[in-house]
Write a protein that holds these residues in place. Structure first.
Motif, PDB file in Angstrom:
ATOM      1  N   ALA A 190       1.026  -1.197  -0.012  1.00 15.90           N
ATOM      2  CA  ALA A 190       0.045   0.040  -0.159  1.00 15.90           C
ATOM      3  C   ALA A 190       0.941   1.244   0.084  1.00 15.90           C
ATOM      4  N   VAL A 191       1.871   1.314   0.798  1.00 16.22           N
ATOM      5  CA  VAL A 191       2.828   2.392   0.769  1.00 16.22           C
ATOM      6  C   VAL A 191       3.544   2.742  -0.529  1.00 16.22           C
ATOM      7  N   LEU A 192       3.771   1.701  -1.221  1.00 13.96           N
ATOM      8  CA  LEU A 192       4.484   1.765  -2.529  1.00 13.96           C
ATOM      9  C   LEU A 192       3.470   2.191  -3.572  1.00 13.96           C
ATOM     10  N   TRP A 201       2.748   7.702 -11.244  1.00 10.75           N
ATOM     11  CA  TRP A 201       2.774   6.410 -11.688  1.00 10.75           C
ATOM     12  C   TRP A 201       1.425   5.899 -11.360  1.00 10.75           C
ATOM     13  N   TRP A 202       0.266   6.302 -12.116  1.00  8.35           N
ATOM     14  CA  TRP A 202      -1.082   6.020 -11.737  1.00  8.35           C
ATOM     15  C   TRP A 202      -1.444   4.512 -11.685  1.00  8.35           C
ATOM     16  N   TRP A 203      -0.406   3.875 -12.392  1.00  7.57           N
ATOM     17  CA  TRP A 203      -0.603   2.260 -12.230  1.00  7.57           C
ATOM     18  C   TRP A 203      -0.146   1.749 -10.997  1.00  7.57           C
ATOM     19  N   ALA A 204       0.634   2.352 -10.210  1.00  9.21           N
ATOM     20  CA  ALA A 204       1.401   1.512  -9.076  1.00  9.21           C
ATOM     21  C   ALA A 204       0.375   1.270  -8.248  1.00  9.21           C
ATOM     22  N   ASP A 205      -0.676   2.250  -7.762  1.00 15.93           N
ATOM     23  CA  ASP A 205      -1.776   1.870  -6.921  1.00 15.93           C
ATOM     24  C   ASP A 205      -2.505   0.720  -7.205  1.00 15.93           C
ATOM     25  N   GLY A 206      -2.934   0.353  -8.370  1.00 19.07           N
ATOM     26  CA  GLY A 206      -3.649  -0.686  -8.988  1.00 19.07           C
ATOM     27  C   GLY A 206      -2.787  -1.820  -8.781  1.00 19.07           C
ATOM     28  N   VAL A 207      -1.449  -1.732  -9.073  1.00 21.07           N
ATOM     29  CA  VAL A 207      -0.526  -3.348  -9.162  1.00 21.07           C
ATOM     30  C   VAL A 207      -0.219  -3.601  -7.761  1.00 21.07           C
ATOM     31  N   ALA A 208      -0.075  -2.502  -6.618  1.00 21.92           N
ATOM     32  CA  ALA A 208       0.098  -2.781  -5.139  1.00 21.92           C
ATOM     33  C   ALA A 208      -1.360  -3.586  -4.814  1.00 21.92           C
TER      34      ALA A 208
END
Length: 328
Positions: A190-192, A201-208
């Motif tokens: 979640a932190v990442l 990086w909009w996609w980082a939240d979804g990947v996490a």
């Protein structure tokens, strides 16, 4: 709570070490529940529109199920057997284990689908600002602080519960401890994801969120497999289901050393904390005296506190699938 209920499982009086561990486990679970409830509240207050935070919040809710299942199962398992329940209530542990596992699996499937769909739709979750003590701050910082708070506690709780799960041979407690020990990955993911949004990086939240969801699903699948094996009377295994329980071989060796026993087969099933134990012996002289059988039963009971409802039966031939030694 009466003294009898806190010092026994059904009609089996626990050794002193197990009595202390049971009381400690109950205290740890109650404190852990209070802490987990505070985590649910804290994350709900700061999660905003972050997908990773949403998934972390749902996982915090799921984390309430195993400790509740443990407390309920432990209470039922302390009831004595009756005519209606001649084997006692030890299966409450397996039932609680399966209930927690199914809840994990179902939520894992939902979260994986939800997280993956967010990535496919290329959703851009915004993280704005908020007023904190008269200052305007990026909302991601309170989210990260909340994740640190929710990530440290479960690791400590998991390390406290794991040795208790082994001492009590409690698979619900083990599953709970295993989830707790892995919760730091949820917090880190979640932190990442939050930091990824912060740098664009909009996609980082979804990947996490997808990674956390996959972890929940994996836990659910693993625990369903282990819980189902126990409820289907699979061979008794260690508290972590890593291998057949070594007490099986110990019983076989004990009985096999008797000079009046020609062949032996052992059938042990896990009823929760205790093992229902059936021993089939072929007497050398084809006749077994009652005193021999009773002495053998007492020696088996003395091997391990978990050996429960021990039956020693003389037979002409041991079933092939029970012949010693039993190996994987």
């Amino acid at each position: 709570m009466t003294r009898h209920r806190i010092t026994s499982f059904g009609d089996t009086t626990l050794p002193e070490e197990q009595q202390r561990s049971l009381r400690r486990a109950i205290r740890v679970q109650i404190v852990g529940l209070i802490y987990l409830l505070s985590c649910v509240v804290v994350v709900a207050l700061v999660m905003g529109s972050s997908q990773a935070m949403k998934v972390a919040w749902i996982e915090d809710l799921l984390s309430l199920i195993p400790p509740i299942a443990f407390l309920v199962a432990a209470r039922f398992a302390r009831r004595e057997h009756s005519r209606e329940h001649p084997y006692g209530f030890h299966r409450a542990v397996g039932s609680g284990h399966l209930a927690a596992a199914v809840a994990l699996f179902a939520m894992g499937v939902f979260l994986v689908i939800d997280s993956a769909s967010g990535l496919v739709r290329a959703e851009h979750p915004p993280i704005g600002t908020l007023q904190l003590f008269g200052h305007t701050v990026w909302a991601g910082w309170p989210m990260i602080a909340a994740m640190v708070y929710t990530g440290i506690g479960p690791v400590v709780l998991g390390r406290m519960k794991m040795p208790l799960a082994e001492t009590l041979h409690d698979k619900v407690l083990y599953a709970d401890a295993d989830m707790n020990k892995a919760d730091w990955m949820t917090a880190l993911g979640a932190v990442l994801g939050i930091l990824g949004i912060g740098i664009g990086w909009w996609w980082a939240d979804g990947v996490a969120a997808l990674a956390i969801s996959a972890s929940v699903l994996h836990d659910g699948i693993t625990q369903i497999r282990n819980a189902t094996r126990g409820l289907m009377d699979g061979r008794a295994r260690r508290f972590d289901d890593s291998a057949p329980h070594p007490v099986i071989a110990r019983v076989e060796q004990l009985v096999g050393r008797a000079d009046w026993v020609e062949d032996v087969g052992v059938r042990i099933r896990d009823q929760g904390h205790l093992f229902h134990t059936e021993v089939f012996v072929v007497p050398r002289e084809r006749v077994a005296r009652l005193e021999q059988l009773e002495r053998m039963r007492e020696e088996i009971v003395a091997l391990d506190w978990k050996l429960h409802d021990v039956v020693v039966a003389p037979v002409a031939v041991v079933p092939e699938n029970l012949r010693a030694p039993q190996r994987e």
